[in-house]
Scaffold this active site. Structure first.
Site, PDB file in Angstrom:
ATOM      1  N   LYS A   1      33.002  37.739  34.057  1.00 51.61           N
ATOM      2  CA  LYS A   1      33.828  37.197  32.976  1.00 51.61           C
ATOM      3  C   LYS A   1      32.937  36.766  31.812  1.00 51.61           C
ATOM      4  CE  LYS A   1      37.689  35.303  35.668  1.00 51.61           C
ATOM      5  NZ  LYS A   1      38.782  36.112  35.111  1.00 51.61           N
TER       6      LYS A   1
ATOM      7  N   ARG B   1      44.119  40.079  44.064  1.00 55.12           N
ATOM      8  CA  ARG B   1      45.025  41.029  44.722  1.00 55.12           C
ATOM      9  C   ARG B   1      44.389  41.624  45.982  1.00 55.12           C
ATOM     10  NH1 ARG B   1      45.600  44.523  39.324  1.00 55.12           N
ATOM     11  NH2 ARG B   1      45.191  42.449  38.500  1.00 55.12           N
TER      12      ARG B   1
HETATM   13  N1  BES Z   1      41.945  34.639  38.166  1.00 53.55           N
HETATM   14  C1  BES Z   1      42.132  35.663  37.209  1.00 53.55           C
HETATM   15  C2  BES Z   1      43.441  35.516  36.424  1.00 53.55           C
HETATM   16  C3  BES Z   1      43.523  34.340  35.492  1.00 53.55           C
HETATM   17  C4  BES Z   1      43.113  34.450  34.183  1.00 53.55           C
HETATM   18  C5  BES Z   1      44.074  33.164  35.937  1.00 53.55           C
HETATM   19  C6  BES Z   1      43.208  33.369  33.340  1.00 53.55           C
HETATM   20  C7  BES Z   1      44.181  32.085  35.074  1.00 53.55           C
HETATM   21  C8  BES Z   1      43.747  32.188  33.788  1.00 53.55           C
HETATM   22  C9  BES Z   1      42.149  37.023  37.878  1.00 53.55           C
HETATM   23  O1  BES Z   1      41.389  37.138  39.017  1.00 53.55           O
HETATM   24  C10 BES Z   1      41.626  37.980  36.873  1.00 53.55           C
HETATM   25  O2  BES Z   1      40.514  37.846  36.489  1.00 53.55           O
HETATM   26  N2  BES Z   1      42.460  38.946  36.495  1.00 53.55           N
HETATM   27  C11 BES Z   1      42.102  39.899  35.518  1.00 53.55           C
HETATM   28  C12 BES Z   1      42.682  41.218  35.947  1.00 53.55           C
HETATM   29  C13 BES Z   1      42.146  42.389  35.186  1.00 53.55           C
HETATM   30  C14 BES Z   1      40.691  42.605  35.498  1.00 53.55           C
HETATM   31  C15 BES Z   1      42.948  43.604  35.557  1.00 53.55           C
HETATM   32  C16 BES Z   1      42.655  39.465  34.162  1.00 53.55           C
HETATM   33  O3  BES Z   1      43.733  38.882  34.120  1.00 53.55           O
HETATM   34  O4  BES Z   1      41.976  39.686  33.171  1.00 53.55           O
HETATM   35 ZN    ZN Z   2      39.347  37.652  38.587  1.00 51.17          ZN
END
Ligand code: BES
Ligand code: ZN
Ligand code: ZN
Length: 478
Positions: A253, A327
């Site tokens: 991230k 997921r």
């Molecule tokens: N934990 C995150 C989702 C999230 C983002 C929760 C912001 C709360 C606040 C999840 O694991 C994630 O990183 N999802 C990605 C998915 C993408 C890579 C398809 C996202 O939402 O960017």
């Molecule tokens: Zn994630």
């Protein structure tokens, strides 16, 4: 905060401060109308004015006087009262319908998380007293109010329990600490508790969950809590995403997005709070809470974009983004839960996608699943409980976006839109055919955590999922 209900006329109750809710119309005939108006008080929603010489705090309330407005007005009033030096407060007008909202306003609004402050600010207010005989002469049935108080306190305190867990740092709340917390909850509330360590997870072939946790020095745990009353009306399975930290893994991230990712365990915390409340309310419902507690980190042994994982149910997953890890964890935990418990319903709670926030805004939980009637029931339960929910609809075209040329399914969509739904459609691959109509997925990415106060919430975890689920359970599993 101690919340009490007394079977005494309002005026007889001994308290250091009196709280009144006043509508703009009510202000015109208020005994202190002139003084309040002089102080600039217009009775706008949540506007506060203290007349200390009268030991009176007034709080504006909109003319519609809905539960939601009472709940957040009470939260604003209690926060203000905590800055004064009164030890007790009594509350004047309310109807049985508003009583629950007012109690929630007190318990959720007075919540403070100060474990990481070296010198927490003390406050004197310790008691809020309600009367069943109001000062306007109206009287409410004491036993009805007593039951409401008892139930609402359990649910609101369970919500604060969830907030406390979510607010713990990733250093303090590792997967192992989640397991310890579950064990303690089980001992206190007479629940069954089973913990699976890495060896047990390997035996169970939970390779997707194991892959996500592999690069962390805090190994994953699967937690299974069970509440089993003698003659349950229904059997309910709850599954929670418990990423104690989500760095994104090798698909790392950006630094600003990584901050707050301690909250990626909010689904897991929610299911623990729900089973806590169900057991304290002694509901006739068998509840199983499954948690996949994992840390998503980087390292030489990290799982990679390009890996193919074999999930517990045998399906193969092409990994194209290690940040879509929730997921993968849920795929295996859903598989384990369905193999171990034959439930009437299965609900999962997960801070799954940023896309859910894009779709619904930062306050609303996304509701997804195949059963239209069931989803509508949840919308009603959420509304009645003071939580916001919105349905995000599936369709057969979106399903094609997670097809993989290499494996059975891909962990990310081939298109950048509708990410909350394609994530839910990924999970659908791990729901058994006989459970399709009995499954609802809740994306709490937006609703579970806040960095700015709103409604009854202060900075941090909100406890999203607890109130609406208790509402649904108490309404639909009688
Ligand atoms: N934990 C995150 C989702 C999230 C983002 C929760 C912001 C709360 C606040 C999840 O694991 C994630 O990183 N999802 C990605 C998915 C993408 C890579 C398809 C996202 O939402 O960017
Ligand atoms: Zn994630
Ligand atoms: Zn995540």
């Amino acid at each position: 905060m101690n919340v009490k209900l007394l079977n005494q006329p309002f005026e007889h109750i001994d308290a250091e401060l009196k709280l009144e809710f006043v509508t703009p119309k009510g202000l015109e005939t208020h005994p202190h109308s002139a003084l309040l108006t002089q102080a600039g008080f217009k009775a706008d929603q949540e506007q506060l004015c203290a007349l200390h010489e009268h030991r009176l705090l007034v709080c504006g309330i909109d003319a519609t006087q809905s539960d939601e407005l009472y709940r957040s007005a009470m939260a604003a009033a209690i926060k203000a009262a905590m800055n004064f030096t009164y030890a007790s407060l009594k509350c004047a007008q309310y109807t049985p319908e508003h009583f629950r909202a007012l109690i929630e306003g007190v318990v959720l609004g007075s919540y403070k998380f100060e474990s990481y402050k070296s010198d927490p600010k003390p406050f004197k207010l310790s008691e809020v007293i309600f009367s069943n005989d109001n000062h306007d002469g109206s009287s409410n049935a004491f036993d009805v109010l007593e039951t409401t108080l008892h139930q609402t306190l359990i649910i609101a305190k369970a919500t604060n329990f969830v907030r406390n867990l979510v607010n713990q740092t990733p250093y303090d709340m590792t997967p192992q600490m989640m397991a310890v917390t579950a064990d303690k909850l089980a001992a206190a509330n007479n629940l069954e508790c089973t913990i699976l360590d890495v060896n047990a997870l390997e035996k169970e072939k939970m390779n997707a969950m194991l892959a996500v946790g592999r690069a962390s020095s805090n190994p994953p745990r699967l937690i299974h809590l069970a509440y089993k009353p003698a003659n349950p009306k229904k059997v309910i399975t709850l599954v929670g995403k418990g990423l104690t930290y989500d760095s994104g893994g090798l698909s790392l991230k950006a630094s600003t997005s990584m901050v707050t990712m301690k909250m990626d365990k909010a689904g897991a915390c929610a299911v623990m709070g729900i089973i806590k409340a169900v057991s304290e309310l002694k509901l006739d419902i068998e509840v199983h809470a499954f948690v996949g507690a994992v840390e998503n980190m980087i390292g030489g042994n990290a799982y990679k974009p390009d890996d193919v994982l074999v999930a517990k149910n045998g399906k193969t997953i092409e990994v194209r983004n290690t940040d879509a890890e929730g997921r993968l964890v849920l795929a295996d935990v859903l598989g384990y839960a369905q193999e171990n418990v034959k439930a009437d319903y299965i609900f999962d709670y997960a801070t799954l996608t940023g896309a859910c926030m894009v779709a619904l805004g930062p306050y609303t939980t996304g509701v997804m699943g195949h059963n239209e009637e069931l989803k509508q029931e949840w919308l009603s339960a959420a509304e009645a409980s003071g939580e916001y929910c919105g349905i995000l609809p599936f369709n057969r075209h979106l399903k094609k976006l997670i097809k993989s040329d290499l494996a059975d399914v891909c962990n990310v969509s081939s298109k950048p839109y509708g990410g909350a739904i394609t994530a839910a459609l990924f999970l659908d691959n791990f729901i058994d055919d006989d459970m399709k109509e009995k499954w609802v997925h809740f994306d709490i990415a937006g609703s579970a955590y806040t960095e700015s106060a709103w409604d009854v919430h202060t900075y941090g975890g909100t406890g999203a999922g607890v109130r609406m689920t208790l509402n649904w359970l108490m309404e639909h599993c009688k």
